[in-house]
Design an enzyme around this catalytic site. Structure first.
Site, PDB file in Angstrom:
ATOM      1  N   ARG A   1       0.822  -1.214   0.000  1.00 33.43           N
ATOM      2  CA  ARG A   1       0.000   0.000   0.000  1.00 33.43           C
ATOM      3  C   ARG A   1       0.859   1.268   0.000  1.00 33.43           C
ATOM      4  NH1 ARG A   1      -5.535  -0.340   1.543  1.00 33.43           N
ATOM      5  NH2 ARG A   1      -6.281  -2.278   0.679  1.00 33.43           N
TER       6      ARG A   1
ATOM      7  N   ARG B   1      -3.234   6.719   0.941  1.00 38.26           N
ATOM      8  CA  ARG B   1      -3.754   7.925   1.598  1.00 38.26           C
ATOM      9  C   ARG B   1      -2.789   8.643   2.515  1.00 38.26           C
ATOM     10  NH1 ARG B   1      -9.000   4.675   3.257  1.00 38.26           N
ATOM     11  NH2 ARG B   1      -7.284   3.221   3.376  1.00 38.26           N
TER      12      ARG B   1
ATOM     13  N   ARG C   1      -6.686  11.404  -6.097  1.00 41.30           N
ATOM     14  CA  ARG C   1      -7.899  10.642  -5.774  1.00 41.30           C
ATOM     15  C   ARG C   1      -9.114  11.566  -5.839  1.00 41.30           C
ATOM     16  NH1 ARG C   1     -11.842   8.954  -3.507  1.00 41.30           N
ATOM     17  NH2 ARG C   1     -12.019   7.417  -1.829  1.00 41.30           N
TER      18      ARG C   1
ATOM     19  N   ASP D   1      -6.767  -2.829  -7.631  1.00 42.36           N
ATOM     20  CA  ASP D   1      -7.323  -3.458  -6.431  1.00 42.36           C
ATOM     21  C   ASP D   1      -7.648  -4.919  -6.710  1.00 42.36           C
ATOM     22  OD1 ASP D   1      -8.260  -2.472  -3.603  1.00 42.36           O
ATOM     23  OD2 ASP D   1      -9.690  -3.990  -4.251  1.00 42.36           O
TER      24      ASP D   1
ATOM     25  N   TYR E   1     -14.706 -11.965   0.002  1.00 42.46           N
ATOM     26  CA  TYR E   1     -15.388 -10.680  -0.258  1.00 42.46           C
ATOM     27  C   TYR E   1     -16.637 -10.884  -1.091  1.00 42.46           C
ATOM     28  CZ  TYR E   1     -11.743  -7.722   1.725  1.00 42.46           C
ATOM     29  OH  TYR E   1     -10.889  -7.102   2.590  1.00 42.46           O
TER      30      TYR E   1
HETATM   31  O1  CP3 Z   1       0.003   0.595  -3.119  1.00 45.18           O
HETATM   32  C1  CP3 Z   1      -0.386  -0.576  -3.334  1.00 45.18           C
HETATM   33  O2  CP3 Z   1      -0.155  -1.518  -2.550  1.00 45.18           O
HETATM   34  C2  CP3 Z   1      -1.053  -0.919  -4.657  1.00 45.18           C
HETATM   35  C3  CP3 Z   1      -2.473  -0.886  -4.728  1.00 45.18           C
HETATM   36  C4  CP3 Z   1      -3.341  -1.776  -3.853  1.00 45.18           C
HETATM   37  C5  CP3 Z   1      -4.554  -1.311  -3.291  1.00 45.18           C
HETATM   38  N1  CP3 Z   1      -5.204  -2.354  -2.723  1.00 45.18           N
HETATM   39  C6  CP3 Z   1      -5.026   0.080  -3.366  1.00 45.18           C
HETATM   40  C7  CP3 Z   1      -6.116   0.527  -2.481  1.00 45.18           C
HETATM   41  C8  CP3 Z   1      -3.228  -3.125  -3.528  1.00 45.18           C
HETATM   42  C9  CP3 Z   1      -2.098  -4.093  -3.803  1.00 45.18           C
HETATM   43  C10 CP3 Z   1      -4.425  -3.488  -2.826  1.00 45.18           C
HETATM   44  C11 CP3 Z   1      -4.712  -4.857  -2.367  1.00 45.18           C
HETATM   45  C12 CP3 Z   1      -5.963  -5.115  -1.630  1.00 45.18           C
HETATM   46  N2  CP3 Z   1      -7.184  -4.533  -1.813  1.00 45.18           N
HETATM   47  C13 CP3 Z   1      -6.086  -6.117  -0.645  1.00 45.18           C
HETATM   48  C14 CP3 Z   1      -5.003  -7.072  -0.209  1.00 45.18           C
HETATM   49  C15 CP3 Z   1      -4.032  -6.454   0.736  1.00 45.18           C
HETATM   50  C16 CP3 Z   1      -4.602  -6.098   2.065  1.00 45.18           C
HETATM   51  O3  CP3 Z   1      -4.631  -4.887   2.364  1.00 45.18           O
HETATM   52  O4  CP3 Z   1      -4.975  -7.006   2.828  1.00 45.18           O
HETATM   53  C17 CP3 Z   1      -7.416  -6.071  -0.175  1.00 45.18           C
HETATM   54  C18 CP3 Z   1      -8.004  -6.957   0.913  1.00 45.18           C
HETATM   55  C19 CP3 Z   1      -8.106  -5.082  -0.929  1.00 45.18           C
HETATM   56  C20 CP3 Z   1      -9.547  -4.721  -0.849  1.00 45.18           C
HETATM   57  C21 CP3 Z   1      -9.731  -3.326  -0.406  1.00 45.18           C
HETATM   58  N3  CP3 Z   1      -9.406  -2.210  -1.148  1.00 45.18           N
HETATM   59  C22 CP3 Z   1     -10.279  -2.876   0.837  1.00 45.18           C
HETATM   60  C23 CP3 Z   1     -10.764  -3.780   1.945  1.00 45.18           C
HETATM   61  C24 CP3 Z   1     -10.274  -1.488   0.795  1.00 45.18           C
HETATM   62  C25 CP3 Z   1     -10.876  -0.555   1.830  1.00 45.18           C
HETATM   63  C26 CP3 Z   1      -9.967  -0.392   2.992  1.00 45.18           C
HETATM   64  C27 CP3 Z   1      -8.981   0.723   2.747  1.00 45.18           C
HETATM   65  O5  CP3 Z   1      -7.794   0.493   3.017  1.00 45.18           O
HETATM   66  O6  CP3 Z   1      -9.414   1.757   2.316  1.00 45.18           O
HETATM   67  C28 CP3 Z   1      -9.675  -1.083  -0.442  1.00 45.18           C
HETATM   68  C29 CP3 Z   1      -9.452   0.307  -0.899  1.00 45.18           C
HETATM   69  C30 CP3 Z   1      -8.083   0.655  -1.389  1.00 45.18           C
HETATM   70  N4  CP3 Z   1      -7.262  -0.148  -2.151  1.00 45.18           N
HETATM   71  C31 CP3 Z   1      -7.431   1.898  -1.203  1.00 45.18           C
HETATM   72  C32 CP3 Z   1      -6.213   1.832  -1.889  1.00 45.18           C
HETATM   73  C33 CP3 Z   1      -5.190   2.924  -2.049  1.00 45.18           C
HETATM   74  C34 CP3 Z   1      -8.016   3.105  -0.468  1.00 45.18           C
HETATM   75  C35 CP3 Z   1      -9.006   3.725  -1.368  1.00 45.18           C
HETATM   76  C36 CP3 Z   1      -9.187   5.198  -1.138  1.00 45.18           C
HETATM   77  O7  CP3 Z   1      -8.420   5.995  -1.717  1.00 45.18           O
HETATM   78  O8  CP3 Z   1     -10.108   5.551  -0.426  1.00 45.18           O
END
Ligand code: CP3
Length: 354
Positions: free
Chosen positions: A34, A38, A47, A84, A160
């Site tokens: 990640r 943010r 964003r 994602d 999910y």
């Molecule tokens: O920087 C990176 O790692 C690359 C991009 C990336 C994102 N999500 C961007 C993201 C990667 C590799 C993921 C993987 C992901 N997504 C996982 C596996 C890793 C983990 O964290 O366990 C999972 C379970 C998800 C599903 C997901 N996406 C959730 C549950 C959420 C909401 C929770 C949160 O952190 O906001 C997301 C949203 C998400 N994915 C964001 C980002 C940057 C935040 C979105 C925003 O800008 O509001």
């Protein structure tokens, strides 16, 4: 035919690829799960400009910029594709939205009929904006950095899809443990979609791919083997049938004592481990089989200070550099101070050449 990375293998100067290939790197490779997100004001700005998280994922120009943002600020060894894990279910036909402050919301899959409504036809093509992002990042990134593509593991993605959100995995765990036929079919569909999706990322210029099994720790040992390890092993095998020598990182998060089994039999070049695993356990359970990626606690990074330095010292001095990709045990938290990230990376670098 020799595979596309053949020439690079023996001579790569990229630290992360060297470790994935089993060689001693020029320096310890570092990246953070990640890392585009943010905690960076420039991420929050793009964003807002995109209007929504999903718009950002499907806009190759903006997604490329976001992918590269952390590399502009920090001395990192990898760029991870901005996308994602839930784009795959969406491409299979599930509805997906990200509710503000709540996380993902999906249509649910809980029966034969729901599974039959998913469509593998055209799934790889529907994700084509993502490959365009990969091509753009591959062309624009600094040459020392490795581009990592990714997908979610079938178990985590299925959980999910079954629950419709991330808050609980009761129903998904029940379907797995009960061995529901529709659940097995859903896992097979996700294996097939993931192979096509990752192969397309690798062909577009990703140099390694990571498979995120964030909820692997939810499964008892026997079910872990069947629904986490086995589908990931099949994905890796499927990718390498098309791209021999493809490099893969597996991340069976919170899998505890099942990590050893995973490291020995999934076929990954490296295994990501969460922060609960001690350096001794990593040396015992992972290092005999493959490289390790991890595992500083994201809260240790958030807390910062001298205790962060001590934690980095312990991690880095405890692991052979030829076997270690420095990372966190899970994603960086949005509240993390940027100065702590700088401190973390500098502390790791102090050990290079020491
Ligand atoms: O920087 C990176 O790692 C690359 C991009 C990336 C994102 N999500 C961007 C993201 C990667 C590799 C993921 C993987 C992901 N997504 C996982 C596996 C890793 C983990 O964290 O366990 C999972 C379970 C998800 C599903 C997901 N996406 C959730 C549950 C959420 C909401 C929770 C949160 O952190 O906001 C997301 C949203 C998400 N994915 C964001 C980002 C940057 C935040 C979105 C925003 O800008 O509001």
């Amino acid at each position: 035919m020799t595979h596309p990375h053949a020439a690079e293998r023996a001579t790569t100067s990229k630290a992360l690829l060297a470790v994935l290939d089993g060689h001693r790197p020029s320096r310890r490779p570092i990246w953070m799960m990640r890392q585009a997100g943010r905690y960076l004001p420039e991420y929050r700005e793009l964003r807002a400009q995109a209007g929504s998280f999903l718009n950002l994922c499907y806009n190759p120009e903006l997604a490329t910029e976001v992918t590269l943002q952390p590399l502009k600020r920090f001395d990192l060894d990898a760029a991870i594709l901005f996308a994602d894990i839930l784009l795959v279910p969406q491409a299979l036909g599930a509805s997906l939205t990200f509710a503000e402050g709540e996380g993902p919301v999906l249509s649910t899959v809980t029966s034969d009929r729901d599974v039959a409504a998913l469509s593998l036809d055209g799934v790889v093509e529907r994700l084509s904006p993502i490959y365009e992002t990969v091509r753009r990042v591959a062309a624009a990134k600094p040459s020392h950095a490795t581009l990592i593509g990714f997908c979610g593991a079938p178990w985590t993605v299925a959980s999910y899809m079954i629950e419709g959100r991330g808050s609980s995995r009761q129903n998904a765990r029940l379907a797995a443990i009960a061995g529901e036929p529709w659940f097995a079919r859903l896992i097979d569909i996700l294996v097939e979609a993931s192979v096509g999706y990752l192969v397309a990322q690798l062909k577009a210029g990703a140099e390694a791919v990571q498979i995120f099994d964030s909820w692997a720790g939810d499964l008892p040992a026997h079910e872990f083997r069947r629904w986490s390890l086995e589908p990931i092993r099949k994905i890796i095998e499927g990718i390498r049938a098309e791209i021999p020598g493809a490099r893969v990182i597996g991340f069976p998060r919170a899998a505890g004592t099942n990590v050893a089994d995973f490291a020995a039999s999934a076929g990954a070049n490296a295994v990501g481990v969460d922060s609960s695993m001690s350096v001794e356990a990593i040396r015992r359970d992972v290092i005999p089989y493959c490289a390790v990626q991890g595992n500083l606690d994201p809260l240790q990074l958030l807390a910062g200070g001298e205790r962060l330095d001590r934690a980095v010292d312990e991690l880095v001095t405890g692991l052979n550099p030829a076997r270690h990709i420095v990372n966190l045990g899970h994603g960086i938290l949005p509240q993390t101070p940027i100065d702590n990230v700088i401190r973390f990376i500098e502390r790791v670098r102090q050990h290079d050449g020491a």
